[in-house]
Scaffold this motif. Structure first.
Motif, PDB file in Angstrom:
ATOM      1  N   TYR A  41     138.687 -18.357  10.319  1.00 10.05           N
ATOM      2  CA  TYR A  41     139.863 -18.909  10.775  1.00 10.05           C
ATOM      3  C   TYR A  41     140.149 -18.653  12.258  1.00 10.05           C
ATOM      4  O   TYR A  41     140.668 -19.843  12.923  1.00 10.05           O
ATOM      5  N   GLY A  42     139.428 -17.824  12.816  1.00  7.98           N
ATOM      6  CA  GLY A  42     139.099 -17.998  14.365  1.00  7.98           C
ATOM      7  C   GLY A  42     138.496 -19.078  14.724  1.00  7.98           C
ATOM      8  O   GLY A  42     138.963 -19.639  15.862  1.00  7.98           O
ATOM      9  N   TRP A  43     137.229 -19.491  14.074  1.00  6.73           N
ATOM     10  CA  TRP A  43     136.440 -20.391  14.333  1.00  6.73           C
ATOM     11  C   TRP A  43     137.401 -21.920  14.429  1.00  6.73           C
ATOM     12  O   TRP A  43     137.434 -22.699  15.254  1.00  6.73           O
TER      13      TRP A  43
ATOM     14  N   TYR B 135     125.984 -17.489  14.884  1.00  8.03           N
ATOM     15  CA  TYR B 135     126.408 -18.901  14.533  1.00  8.03           C
ATOM     16  C   TYR B 135     126.248 -19.633  15.877  1.00  8.03           C
ATOM     17  O   TYR B 135     127.090 -19.419  16.561  1.00  8.03           O
ATOM     18  N   SER B 136     125.675 -21.041  15.769  1.00 11.88           N
ATOM     19  CA  SER B 136     125.722 -21.832  16.746  1.00 11.88           C
ATOM     20  C   SER B 136     127.040 -22.470  16.609  1.00 11.88           C
ATOM     21  O   SER B 136     127.506 -22.810  15.664  1.00 11.88           O
ATOM     22  N   GLU B 137     127.528 -23.342  17.634  1.00 16.48           N
ATOM     23  CA  GLU B 137     128.389 -24.076  17.558  1.00 16.48           C
ATOM     24  C   GLU B 137     128.225 -25.262  16.497  1.00 16.48           C
ATOM     25  O   GLU B 137     129.291 -25.534  15.759  1.00 16.48           O
ATOM     26  N   GLU B 138     127.049 -25.794  16.616  1.00 15.95           N
ATOM     27  CA  GLU B 138     126.822 -26.874  15.620  1.00 15.95           C
ATOM     28  C   GLU B 138     127.074 -26.344  14.234  1.00 15.95           C
ATOM     29  O   GLU B 138     127.490 -26.893  13.285  1.00 15.95           O
ATOM     30  N   GLN B 139     126.485 -25.043  13.712  1.00 13.32           N
ATOM     31  CA  GLN B 139     126.645 -24.460  12.602  1.00 13.32           C
ATOM     32  C   GLN B 139     128.100 -24.271  12.059  1.00 13.32           C
ATOM     33  O   GLN B 139     128.420 -24.517  11.017  1.00 13.32           O
ATOM     34  N   ILE B 140     128.947 -23.715  13.075  1.00 12.67           N
ATOM     35  CA  ILE B 140     130.333 -23.442  12.912  1.00 12.67           C
ATOM     36  C   ILE B 140     131.127 -24.732  12.696  1.00 12.67           C
ATOM     37  O   ILE B 140     131.841 -24.989  11.678  1.00 12.67           O
ATOM     38  N   ARG B 141     130.641 -25.705  13.445  1.00 13.81           N
ATOM     39  CA  ARG B 141     131.314 -27.000  13.061  1.00 13.81           C
ATOM     40  C   ARG B 141     130.994 -27.650  11.703  1.00 13.81           C
ATOM     41  O   ARG B 141     131.817 -28.293  10.961  1.00 13.81           O
ATOM     42  N   THR B 142     129.622 -27.248  11.547  1.00 14.10           N
ATOM     43  CA  THR B 142     129.435 -27.786  10.166  1.00 14.10           C
ATOM     44  C   THR B 142     130.362 -27.111   8.815  1.00 14.10           C
ATOM     45  O   THR B 142     130.785 -27.532   7.953  1.00 14.10           O
ATOM     46  N   TYR B 143     130.380 -25.777   9.063  1.00 17.58           N
ATOM     47  CA  TYR B 143     131.121 -24.980   8.190  1.00 17.58           C
ATOM     48  C   TYR B 143     132.667 -25.474   8.131  1.00 17.58           C
ATOM     49  O   TYR B 143     133.053 -25.612   7.019  1.00 17.58           O
ATOM     50  N   LEU B 144     133.117 -25.796   9.272  1.00 17.23           N
ATOM     51  CA  LEU B 144     134.430 -26.350   9.422  1.00 17.23           C
ATOM     52  C   LEU B 144     134.651 -27.503   8.680  1.00 17.23           C
ATOM     53  O   LEU B 144     135.773 -27.864   7.956  1.00 17.23           O
ATOM     54  N   ALA B 145     133.752 -28.443   8.731  1.00 18.99           N
ATOM     55  CA  ALA B 145     133.660 -29.698   8.154  1.00 18.99           C
ATOM     56  C   ALA B 145     133.476 -29.634   6.450  1.00 18.99           C
ATOM     57  O   ALA B 145     134.201 -30.169   5.783  1.00 18.99           O
ATOM     58  N   GLU B 146     132.798 -28.621   6.058  1.00 27.74           N
ATOM     59  CA  GLU B 146     132.652 -28.346   4.687  1.00 27.74           C
ATOM     60  C   GLU B 146     134.100 -28.047   3.997  1.00 27.74           C
ATOM     61  O   GLU B 146     134.562 -28.460   3.145  1.00 27.74           O
ATOM     62  N   ALA B 147     134.738 -26.903   4.754  1.00 25.71           N
ATOM     63  CA  ALA B 147     136.082 -26.587   4.492  1.00 25.71           C
ATOM     64  C   ALA B 147     137.065 -27.921   4.371  1.00 25.71           C
ATOM     65  O   ALA B 147     137.928 -27.718   3.527  1.00 25.71           O
TER      66      ALA B 147
END
Length: 95
Positions: A38-40, A5-17
């Motif tokens: 949770y690690g991200w 997962y790219s950093e951009e994807q991870i940040r998108t997932y975090l924003a969705e949560a």
């Protein structure tokens, strides 16, 4: 760095949560574990969390810059007054 997962994807997932999507739903939808999520979140922080810190830091720097500009203006004014009082214009021609 996570290879899948790219950093951009991870940040998108975090924003969705952060917007209210349950973590379990995100895990099922995108294929990562809740431990990964949770690690991200620990690594990258909550979305918007860094913005507040950066905004505060920017304001502090702007305030310091204003204070330093004022100090410089005062020092230049004093220098000009001293030059006028001693009859020197700073060009070096009156030596």
């Amino acid at each position: 760095m996570n290879r899948r997962y790219s950093e951009e994807q991870i940040r998108t997932y975090l924003a969705e949560a952060a917007s209210g999507v349950p973590v379990r739903e995100l895990c099922a939808r995108y294929g990562f574990s809740d431990a990964s999520f949770y690690g991200w979140r620990a690594r990258y922080g909550q979305p918007g969390q860094g913005d507040a810190r950066e905004g505060r830091k920017l304001r502090e720097l702007q305030e310091e810059n204003t204070r330093l500009k004022s100090m410089l203006a005062d020092a230049l004014l004093k220098l000009e007054l001293l030059r006028n009082r001693t009859g020197r214009n700073g060009s070096g021609k009156d030596r």
